[in-house]
Enzyme design. Structure first.
Site, PDB file in Angstrom:
ATOM      1  N   GLY A 174       0.882  -1.163  -0.130  1.00  0.00           N
ATOM      2  CA  GLY A 174      -0.034  -0.210   0.010  1.00  0.00           C
ATOM      3  C   GLY A 174       0.851   1.343   0.097  1.00  0.00           C
ATOM      4  O   GLY A 174       0.267   2.242   0.037  1.00  0.00           O
TER       5      GLY A 174
ATOM      6  N   GLU B 114       5.506  -6.164   1.761  1.00  0.00           N
ATOM      7  CA  GLU B 114       5.516  -6.862   0.535  1.00  0.00           C
ATOM      8  C   GLU B 114       5.217  -5.504  -0.609  1.00  0.00           C
ATOM      9  O   GLU B 114       4.162  -5.500  -1.383  1.00  0.00           O
ATOM     10  CB  GLU B 114       4.093  -7.740   0.333  1.00  0.00           C
ATOM     11  CG  GLU B 114       3.976  -8.767   1.175  1.00  0.00           C
ATOM     12  CD  GLU B 114       2.806  -9.515   1.218  1.00  0.00           C
ATOM     13  OE1 GLU B 114       2.761 -10.660   1.655  1.00  0.00           O
ATOM     14  OE2 GLU B 114       1.821  -8.983   0.632  1.00  0.00           O
ATOM     15  N   PRO B 115       6.149  -4.751  -0.636  1.00  0.00           N
ATOM     16  CA  PRO B 115       6.131  -3.778  -1.659  1.00  0.00           C
ATOM     17  C   PRO B 115       6.200  -4.063  -3.080  1.00  0.00           C
ATOM     18  O   PRO B 115       7.058  -5.048  -3.386  1.00  0.00           O
ATOM     19  CB  PRO B 115       7.319  -2.613  -1.232  1.00  0.00           C
ATOM     20  CG  PRO B 115       8.246  -3.661  -0.900  1.00  0.00           C
ATOM     21  CD  PRO B 115       7.449  -4.764   0.071  1.00  0.00           C
ATOM     22  N   GLY B 116       5.273  -3.497  -3.966  1.00  0.00           N
ATOM     23  CA  GLY B 116       5.592  -3.786  -5.373  1.00  0.00           C
ATOM     24  C   GLY B 116       5.962  -2.477  -5.992  1.00  0.00           C
ATOM     25  O   GLY B 116       7.047  -2.269  -6.365  1.00  0.00           O
TER      26      GLY B 116
ATOM     27  N   ARG C 221      -2.766   1.075 -17.482  1.00  0.00           N
ATOM     28  CA  ARG C 221      -3.018   1.896 -16.079  1.00  0.00           C
ATOM     29  C   ARG C 221      -4.022   3.209 -16.328  1.00  0.00           C
ATOM     30  O   ARG C 221      -4.898   3.227 -15.379  1.00  0.00           O
ATOM     31  CB  ARG C 221      -2.011   2.311 -15.208  1.00  0.00           C
ATOM     32  CG  ARG C 221      -1.132   0.664 -14.416  1.00  0.00           C
ATOM     33  CD  ARG C 221      -0.231   1.297 -13.648  1.00  0.00           C
ATOM     34  NE  ARG C 221      -0.372   1.497 -12.580  1.00  0.00           N
ATOM     35  CZ  ARG C 221      -0.688   2.775 -11.945  1.00  0.00           C
ATOM     36  NH1 ARG C 221      -0.223   3.718 -12.517  1.00  0.00           N
ATOM     37  NH2 ARG C 221      -1.362   2.843 -10.753  1.00  0.00           N
TER      38      ARG C 221
ATOM     39  N   TYR D  62      -7.255   2.398 -14.241  1.00  0.00           N
ATOM     40  CA  TYR D  62      -7.311   2.726 -12.975  1.00  0.00           C
ATOM     41  C   TYR D  62      -7.275   4.588 -12.884  1.00  0.00           C
ATOM     42  O   TYR D  62      -7.465   5.033 -12.036  1.00  0.00           O
ATOM     43  CB  TYR D  62      -6.114   2.672 -12.293  1.00  0.00           C
ATOM     44  CG  TYR D  62      -5.819   0.997 -12.103  1.00  0.00           C
ATOM     45  CD1 TYR D  62      -6.740   0.219 -11.396  1.00  0.00           C
ATOM     46  CD2 TYR D  62      -4.680   0.639 -12.400  1.00  0.00           C
ATOM     47  CE1 TYR D  62      -6.440  -0.801 -11.199  1.00  0.00           C
ATOM     48  CE2 TYR D  62      -4.418  -0.936 -12.131  1.00  0.00           C
ATOM     49  CZ  TYR D  62      -5.168  -1.433 -11.724  1.00  0.00           C
ATOM     50  OH  TYR D  62      -5.038  -2.860 -11.466  1.00  0.00           O
TER      51      TYR D  62
ATOM     52  N   CYS E  16      -7.943   0.172 -31.679  1.00  0.00           N
ATOM     53  CA  CYS E  16      -9.126   0.593 -32.077  1.00  0.00           C
ATOM     54  C   CYS E  16     -10.431   0.378 -30.938  1.00  0.00           C
ATOM     55  O   CYS E  16     -11.074  -0.585 -30.639  1.00  0.00           O
ATOM     56  CB  CYS E  16      -9.698  -0.385 -33.097  1.00  0.00           C
ATOM     57  SG  CYS E  16      -8.990   0.009 -34.770  1.00  0.00           S
ATOM     58  N   GLU E  17     -10.134   1.482 -30.044  1.00  0.00           N
ATOM     59  CA  GLU E  17     -10.697   1.558 -28.820  1.00  0.00           C
ATOM     60  C   GLU E  17     -10.135   2.901 -28.179  1.00  0.00           C
ATOM     61  O   GLU E  17      -9.242   3.332 -28.500  1.00  0.00           O
ATOM     62  CB  GLU E  17     -10.361   0.446 -27.986  1.00  0.00           C
ATOM     63  CG  GLU E  17     -11.120   0.045 -26.815  1.00  0.00           C
ATOM     64  CD  GLU E  17     -12.227  -0.912 -27.085  1.00  0.00           C
ATOM     65  OE1 GLU E  17     -13.260  -0.739 -26.558  1.00  0.00           O
ATOM     66  OE2 GLU E  17     -11.941  -1.855 -27.510  1.00  0.00           O
TER      67      GLU E  17
ATOM     68  N   TYR F 185       3.128  -2.546 -12.947  1.00  0.00           N
ATOM     69  CA  TYR F 185       1.786  -2.894 -13.705  1.00  0.00           C
ATOM     70  C   TYR F 185       1.874  -2.334 -15.080  1.00  0.00           C
ATOM     71  O   TYR F 185       0.719  -2.077 -15.399  1.00  0.00           O
ATOM     72  CB  TYR F 185       0.685  -2.414 -12.823  1.00  0.00           C
ATOM     73  CG  TYR F 185       0.964  -3.123 -11.257  1.00  0.00           C
ATOM     74  CD1 TYR F 185       0.818  -4.326 -11.185  1.00  0.00           C
ATOM     75  CD2 TYR F 185       1.238  -2.210 -10.396  1.00  0.00           C
ATOM     76  CE1 TYR F 185       0.615  -4.918  -9.875  1.00  0.00           C
ATOM     77  CE2 TYR F 185       1.442  -2.598  -8.945  1.00  0.00           C
ATOM     78  CZ  TYR F 185       1.252  -3.888  -8.791  1.00  0.00           C
ATOM     79  OH  TYR F 185       1.387  -4.344  -7.185  1.00  0.00           O
TER      80      TYR F 185
HETATM   81  C1  PLP Z   1      -0.168  -6.413  -5.368  1.00  0.00           C
HETATM   82  C2  PLP Z   1       0.042  -7.202  -4.085  1.00  0.00           C
HETATM   83  C3  PLP Z   1       1.015  -6.210  -3.264  1.00  0.00           C
HETATM   84  C4  PLP Z   1       1.929  -5.201  -4.009  1.00  0.00           C
HETATM   85  O1  PLP Z   1       1.152  -3.804  -3.895  1.00  0.00           O
HETATM   86  P1  PLP Z   1       1.740  -2.644  -4.349  1.00  0.00           P
HETATM   87  O2  PLP Z   1       0.787  -1.632  -4.574  1.00  0.00           O
HETATM   88  O3  PLP Z   1       2.269  -2.748  -5.732  1.00  0.00           O
HETATM   89  O4  PLP Z   1       2.968  -2.166  -3.587  1.00  0.00           O
HETATM   90  C5  PLP Z   1       1.600  -6.902  -2.071  1.00  0.00           C
HETATM   91  N1  PLP Z   1       0.732  -7.875  -1.768  1.00  0.00           N
HETATM   92  C6  PLP Z   1      -0.204  -8.524  -2.167  1.00  0.00           C
HETATM   93  C7  PLP Z   1      -0.918  -9.678  -1.492  1.00  0.00           C
HETATM   94  C8  PLP Z   1      -0.569  -8.106  -3.417  1.00  0.00           C
HETATM   95  O5  PLP Z   1      -1.629  -8.566  -3.990  1.00  0.00           O
END
Ligand code: PLP
Length: 411
Positions: free
Chosen positions: A227, A268-270, A307, A311, A337-338, A365
């Site tokens: 988050g 769990e940062p993405g 995105r 979003y 085409c959209e 993403y």
């Molecule tokens: C997608 C996801 C994340 C990463 O979220 P970010 O917003 O990219 O940091 C972490 N944990 C879980 C379980 C997720 O599904």
């Protein structure tokens, strides 16, 4: 990306040269930025035993996974294929957590066979797990604390209508299953969705999770998910990692003495790790004046970066070919085409046909959500690592598009 001698460069390499070398559309990732973000997070939590599990669904290229492993990260995965990619990238099973939702027992079973941490997000699966493994294989529980975090509704997972996690209101039920089947719960998890700005919101979720620990006496870790936000526009802010780190550290110190032992703190940062590292390079095919606006139409679309359409996400756009150009107002759209608008009414240095545009913050993403709509191949990916650029995924070809199509001799 920096302006050097009037040219936009990544690690001293002119972006135009990269585009010429690999063609466009093209994703380019600068690993220095990933390292910077990782170190930032590591520093924020240096005073507790913590583990940063990179949520690899943001960007799963195996080279990025290897880089994360080198940095010392663990891995958060949401499909068995991500688990297996992580193992191929060299992660040990105990460094991987599998956090699926809505998967069948076959995938859970495979994860157990592979020896990774399993995170269960619903009661029926927990029951099945208990009957099958009893206390022989520890599990983590994904709880939903129902805090409503910021960001877009679609990426918010904490609300009451969300499909994610086991509601904290069902803990008594969970407790009964755990007792009757002898399940060993070794972790509690929450992931409240994307883009939490406010440390306070995060801490509210943490309190709810900590309250739940009374039911589970054998925890080894608490996983706070992600988050964490990164700035997309110039007015945007990112999560204040230092403050969050200090506040969480203090809170967990207290908790450890209440709980009677220390547990690890996982994240769990993405997006936080990879978003800013990526740019998406596109070329302007047509500058089209309509009665209402000026469109810059580029050689890509939501098939490569969804995105903005999905979003309503803001991505800053820079005209790489005209750094000193007079700013004008454009709507940047694609060739699909959209309706596939990347940016509405955006001030960008004057765009000419053939110009190269960089769509910023495209590391997370971006490629991952790319698809073949309109029978267009997906882009290539390039990684700039220690001052050099490397191709890390080939551009798709027509053969790739046709590869799995079968033509039984009936036509
Ligand atoms: C997608 C996801 C994340 C990463 O979220 P970010 O917003 O990219 O940091 C972490 N944990 C879980 C379980 C997720 O599904």
């Amino acid at each position: 990306m920096k302006l050097q001698n009037n040219r936009f460069c990544i690690a001293g390499i002119p972006v135009e040269d990269i585009a010429n070398r690999y063609d466009t559309p093209l994703y380019v990732y600068h690993t220095d930025t990933i390292v910077r973000q990782y170190r930032k997070m590591e520093a924020a939590f240096k005073n507790v035993k913590s583990r940063i599990c990179y949520a690899c669904k943001a960007l799963t290229n195996i080279n990025i996974l290897k880089l994360m492993r080198e940095l010392g990260a663990g891995l958060d995965t949401v499909s068995i294929y991500e688990v297996e990619t992580g193992l191929r990238a060299g992660f040990n099973p105990e460094e991987i957590i599998f956090t699926p939702n809505g998967v069948g027992m076959d995938e859970i079973q495979k994860a157990v066979e592979l020896g990774v941490h399993v995170n269960i997000d619903n009661i029926p699966t927990l029951e099945r797990f208990g009957h099958k493994y009893s206390g022989k294989y520890p599990v983590c529980l994904r709880l939903n604390p129902h805090i409503m975090a910021g960001g877009h509704y679609q990426i918010s997972t904490g609300h009451i209508d969300s499909k994610f996690g086991i509601s904290v209101h069902q803990l008594r039920h969970v407790e009964r299953i755990v007792k009757s089947t002898g399940i060993h719960v070794n972790g509690l998890h929450m992931h409240t969705g994307s883009e939490i700005m406010d440390a306070g919101v995060f801490l509210r979720g943490v309190e709810i999770l900590l309250e739940a620990t009374q039911y589970f006496k054998k925890l080894a870790f608490i996983d706070l998910g992600s988050g964490f936000k990164v700035p997309y526009s110039t007015e945007d802010n990112s999560t204040d990692m230092v403050t969050l780190g200090n506040e969480l550290t203090a809170r967990f110190r207290n908790f450890f003495s209440e709980y009677g032992k220390e547990v690890e703190l996982w994240f769990e940062p993405g997006k936080f790790l990879v978003s800013e590292a990526g740019i998406f390079l596109v070329k302007v095919n047509v500058v089209k004046q309509t009665t209402a606006t000026v469109f810059a139409l580029v050689n890509s679309g939501f098939n490569h970066l969804i995105r903005p359409m999905f979003y309503d996400a803001y991505h800053h756009i820079i005209n790489i070919s005209n750094p000193k150009g007079v700013p004008r107002i454009y709507t940047v759209a694609g060739n699909i085409c959209e309706t596939d608008t990347f940016a509405w009414d955006r001030k960008i240095a004057e765009i000419r046909e053939g110009d190269l545009l960089a769509i910023m913050n495209a590391g997370a993403y971006g490629y991952e959500m790319a698809m073949n709509y309109n029978s267009r191949p997906r882009p290539a990916e390039v990684m700039v690592y220690k001052g050099k650029d490397y191709l890390i995924r080939k551009r798709e070809t027509l053969d790739d598009l046709l590869r799995n199509q079968v033509e039984p001799v009936i036509l």
